[in-house]
Design an enzyme around this catalytic site. Structure first.
Site, PDB file in Angstrom:
ATOM      1  N   CYS A 157      30.672  -0.746 -55.655  1.00  0.00           N
ATOM      2  CA  CYS A 157      29.823   0.452 -55.707  1.00  0.00           C
ATOM      3  C   CYS A 157      29.866   1.159 -57.060  1.00  0.00           C
ATOM      4  O   CYS A 157      28.968   1.924 -57.391  1.00  0.00           O
ATOM      5  CB  CYS A 157      30.209   1.423 -54.598  1.00  0.00           C
ATOM      6  SG  CYS A 157      29.957   0.719 -52.973  1.00  0.00           S
ATOM      7  N   HIS A 206      26.735   8.085 -56.709  1.00  0.00           N
ATOM      8  CA  HIS A 206      26.647   6.933 -55.797  1.00  0.00           C
ATOM      9  C   HIS A 206      26.435   7.488 -54.400  1.00  0.00           C
ATOM     10  O   HIS A 206      27.113   8.430 -53.981  1.00  0.00           O
ATOM     11  CB  HIS A 206      27.934   6.116 -55.881  1.00  0.00           C
ATOM     12  CG  HIS A 206      28.065   5.127 -54.777  1.00  0.00           C
ATOM     13  ND1 HIS A 206      27.056   4.246 -54.462  1.00  0.00           N
ATOM     14  CD2 HIS A 206      29.067   4.889 -53.882  1.00  0.00           C
ATOM     15  CE1 HIS A 206      27.431   3.496 -53.433  1.00  0.00           C
ATOM     16  NE2 HIS A 206      28.645   3.872 -53.064  1.00  0.00           N
ATOM     17  N   ASN A 245      23.783   3.406 -48.149  1.00  0.00           N
ATOM     18  CA  ASN A 245      24.648   3.027 -49.270  1.00  0.00           C
ATOM     19  C   ASN A 245      24.205   1.655 -49.781  1.00  0.00           C
ATOM     20  O   ASN A 245      24.396   0.653 -49.109  1.00  0.00           O
ATOM     21  CB  ASN A 245      26.097   3.004 -48.778  1.00  0.00           C
ATOM     22  CG  ASN A 245      27.087   2.642 -49.872  1.00  0.00           C
ATOM     23  OD1 ASN A 245      26.711   2.154 -50.938  1.00  0.00           O
ATOM     24  ND2 ASN A 245      28.364   2.869 -49.606  1.00  0.00           N
TER      25      ASN A 245
HETATM   26  O1  UT7 Z   1      30.536   2.934 -51.126  1.00  0.00           O
HETATM   27  C1  UT7 Z   1      31.907   2.729 -51.151  1.00  0.00           C
HETATM   28  C2  UT7 Z   1      32.596   3.899 -50.693  1.00  0.00           C
HETATM   29  N1  UT7 Z   1      32.442   4.041 -49.254  1.00  0.00           N
HETATM   30  C3  UT7 Z   1      32.551   5.229 -48.740  1.00  0.00           C
HETATM   31  O2  UT7 Z   1      32.698   6.146 -49.521  1.00  0.00           O
HETATM   32  C4  UT7 Z   1      32.580   5.419 -47.264  1.00  0.00           C
HETATM   33  C5  UT7 Z   1      33.577   6.475 -46.960  1.00  0.00           C
HETATM   34  N2  UT7 Z   1      33.753   6.790 -45.551  1.00  0.00           N
HETATM   35  C6  UT7 Z   1      32.808   7.404 -44.813  1.00  0.00           C
HETATM   36  O3  UT7 Z   1      31.700   7.629 -45.258  1.00  0.00           O
HETATM   37  C7  UT7 Z   1      33.215   7.863 -43.414  1.00  0.00           C
HETATM   38  O4  UT7 Z   1      34.601   7.763 -43.278  1.00  0.00           O
HETATM   39  C8  UT7 Z   1      32.517   7.084 -42.263  1.00  0.00           C
HETATM   40  C9  UT7 Z   1      31.059   7.470 -42.213  1.00  0.00           C
HETATM   41  C10 UT7 Z   1      32.684   5.582 -42.500  1.00  0.00           C
HETATM   42  C11 UT7 Z   1      33.146   7.435 -40.927  1.00  0.00           C
HETATM   43  O5  UT7 Z   1      33.110   8.845 -40.712  1.00  0.00           O
HETATM   44  P1  UT7 Z   1      34.426   9.606 -40.203  1.00  0.00           P
HETATM   45  O6  UT7 Z   1      34.024  10.993 -39.960  1.00  0.00           O
HETATM   46  O7  UT7 Z   1      35.496   9.337 -41.219  1.00  0.00           O
HETATM   47  O8  UT7 Z   1      34.688   8.902 -38.813  1.00  0.00           O
HETATM   48  P2  UT7 Z   1      35.984   8.091 -38.319  1.00  0.00           P
HETATM   49  O9  UT7 Z   1      36.092   6.785 -39.040  1.00  0.00           O
HETATM   50  O10 UT7 Z   1      37.143   9.013 -38.366  1.00  0.00           O
HETATM   51  O11 UT7 Z   1      35.584   7.803 -36.824  1.00  0.00           O
HETATM   52  C12 UT7 Z   1      35.394   8.840 -35.882  1.00  0.00           C
HETATM   53  C13 UT7 Z   1      35.035   8.227 -34.543  1.00  0.00           C
HETATM   54  C14 UT7 Z   1      35.895   7.051 -34.143  1.00  0.00           C
HETATM   55  O12 UT7 Z   1      36.136   7.135 -32.764  1.00  0.00           O
HETATM   56  P3  UT7 Z   1      37.562   7.648 -32.204  1.00  0.00           P
HETATM   57  O13 UT7 Z   1      38.577   6.685 -32.767  1.00  0.00           O
HETATM   58  O14 UT7 Z   1      37.708   9.037 -32.741  1.00  0.00           O
HETATM   59  O15 UT7 Z   1      37.382   7.565 -30.741  1.00  0.00           O
HETATM   60  C15 UT7 Z   1      35.031   5.846 -34.426  1.00  0.00           C
HETATM   61  O16 UT7 Z   1      35.311   4.751 -33.592  1.00  0.00           O
HETATM   62  O17 UT7 Z   1      33.682   7.722 -34.600  1.00  0.00           O
HETATM   63  C16 UT7 Z   1      33.660   6.378 -34.124  1.00  0.00           C
HETATM   64  N3  UT7 Z   1      32.599   5.654 -34.803  1.00  0.00           N
HETATM   65  C17 UT7 Z   1      31.328   5.629 -34.395  1.00  0.00           C
HETATM   66  N4  UT7 Z   1      30.708   6.221 -33.347  1.00  0.00           N
HETATM   67  C18 UT7 Z   1      29.382   6.027 -33.214  1.00  0.00           C
HETATM   68  C19 UT7 Z   1      32.698   4.906 -35.936  1.00  0.00           C
HETATM   69  N5  UT7 Z   1      31.487   4.404 -36.255  1.00  0.00           N
HETATM   70  C20 UT7 Z   1      30.617   4.846 -35.314  1.00  0.00           C
HETATM   71  C21 UT7 Z   1      29.239   4.670 -35.121  1.00  0.00           C
HETATM   72  N6  UT7 Z   1      28.674   5.278 -34.052  1.00  0.00           N
HETATM   73  N7  UT7 Z   1      28.485   3.947 -35.959  1.00  0.00           N
END
Ligand code: UT7
Length: 321
Positions: free
Chosen positions: A113, A248, A278
């Site tokens: 990225c 980005h 992204n």
């Molecule tokens: O380009 C390279 C750099 N990449 C990035 O910068 C990405 C950085 N990370 C992010 O943008 C975020 O961390 C995400 C968008 C990937 C995730 O958001 P988050 O607020 O950090 O969510 P999380 O990973 O803490 O997950 C929260 C909950 C989880 O459920 P539990 O364990 O709390 O029950 C996940 O399983 O959301 C769940 N979850 C989803 N639910 C519905 C994860 N993906 C999904 C989904 N739909 N697509």
């Protein structure tokens, strides 16, 4: 002084748009979750005839037209991508052939990225040391081909596309246009937080993207705020001098949190993550092209570009348009 001056921008997106609602029919997710956690509403996904190379070529042709230069003027092509058409040769060489640039320097750059910032910094150094006069710097990706479409934690986040800029080496006054500074960083300790589980030398397969999103998020906000501060402080500018930040486009919450840390108003941050998702190395030149073409970014503006990605790699560039 000799500077790399931004002469034109261009972009290209696959024809097919996939909405969050469409994804919710394939994996256990909802439009509400995706919008709330990421700001993404849709992404473009390449069809069979669309590749990183075809998208890069189209974006580069648009950038050349905007610059008023012809393919034969270009003596350097750097293409940032983690999803090349082939393991080798470099997709940059195919772009050179398809555009009809003639013989010059052409190579791909791999910093995921952050690839566009790495490519821009490299082109800038090569232009200022006289290795080339007119460069195409391209970010192009087809991440749809390395996504695990059954993994809801990653497949909703990415899209395909390409963006390009033309840079020319020009003698300009110190307050004139051009790239003022670039800063690049890498820290290989965090490989396991964001990687692809395949490759030519290990599995002999292309592999699929794996990410621990929450951890990457935490590092992203800190590293991006730090590198932006660094590029401004080291060149004597304040965040209040910046007209536009073109980040980005990983997640709207990362964009907001980073801008807030530096005291930059959200209206000065170009955001396209809602439409493009992204697109890895393509996201900055895609967003830059949108903001140049809609008239937000104008000649004389001070612009900061910043990115963070797998490696980890991160970096920023400060330029005047
Ligand atoms: O380009 C390279 C750099 N990449 C990035 O910068 C990405 C950085 N990370 C992010 O943008 C975020 O961390 C995400 C968008 C990937 C995730 O958001 P988050 O607020 O950090 O969510 P999380 O990973 O803490 O997950 C929260 C909950 C989880 O459920 P539990 O364990 O709390 O029950 C996940 O399983 O959301 C769940 N979850 C989803 N639910 C519905 C994860 N993906 C999904 C989904 N739909 N697509």
């Amino acid at each position: 002084m000799l500077r790399s001056v931004l002469r034109g921008t261009g972009s290209a997106l696959p024809a097919r748009i996939v909405t969050n609602a469409e994804l919710a029919q394939q994996v256990d997710t909802t439009d509400e979750w995706i919008v709330e956690r990421t700001g993404i509403r849709q992404r473009h996904v390449a069809g069979d005839a669309e590749t990183t190379g075809t998208l890069a070529t189209a974006a580069a042709a648009n950038a050349l037209a905007a610059a008023g230069l012809s393919p034969s003027d270009i003596d350097l092509i750097i293409l940032a991508t983690a999803t090349p058409d082939r393991t080798f040769p470099a997709t940059a060489a195919a772009v050179q052939r398809e555009l009809g640039c003639g013989i010059g320097i052409a190579f791909d750059m791999q910093a995921v990225c952050s690839g566009f910032i790495y490519a821009l910094a490299t082109a800038d150094a090569m232009l200022r040391t006289g290795m080339a006069r007119h460069a195409l710097v391209i970010g192009a990706e087809t991440f749809s081909r390395i996504l695990d479409w059954t993994d809801r934690t990653t497949c909703v986040l990415f899209g395909d596309g390409a963006g390009a800029v033309v840079l020319s080496a020009q003698d300009v006054p110190p307050d004139g246009p051009g790239i003022i500074a670039t800063r690049l960083h890498a820290d290989g300790q965090h490989e396991e937080l964001l990687y692809v589980d395949g490759g030519p030398s290990t599995t002999g397969t292309v592999g699929k993207l794996r990410m621990q999103g929450r951890e990457v998020f935490r590092h992203a906000v800190t590293n991006l705020a730090d590198v932006m501060e660094q590029v401004l402080n080291e060149t004597g500018f304040a965040s209040s001098d910046v007209d536009w930040v073109v980040p980005h486009q990983a997640n709207a919450r990362i964009l907001d949190a980073t801008a807030r840390k530096l005291g930059i108003s959200p209206d000065r941050v170009v955001t396209t993550v809602d439409r493009h998702a992204n697109t890895s190395a393509a996201s900055i030149p895609l967003a830059l092209d949108v903001a140049v073409r809609d008239g937000r970014i104008r000649p004389g503006n001070l612009v900061v570009l910043e990115a963070m990605g797998g490696g980890f790699t991160w970096g920023a560039a400060l330029l005047r348009t």
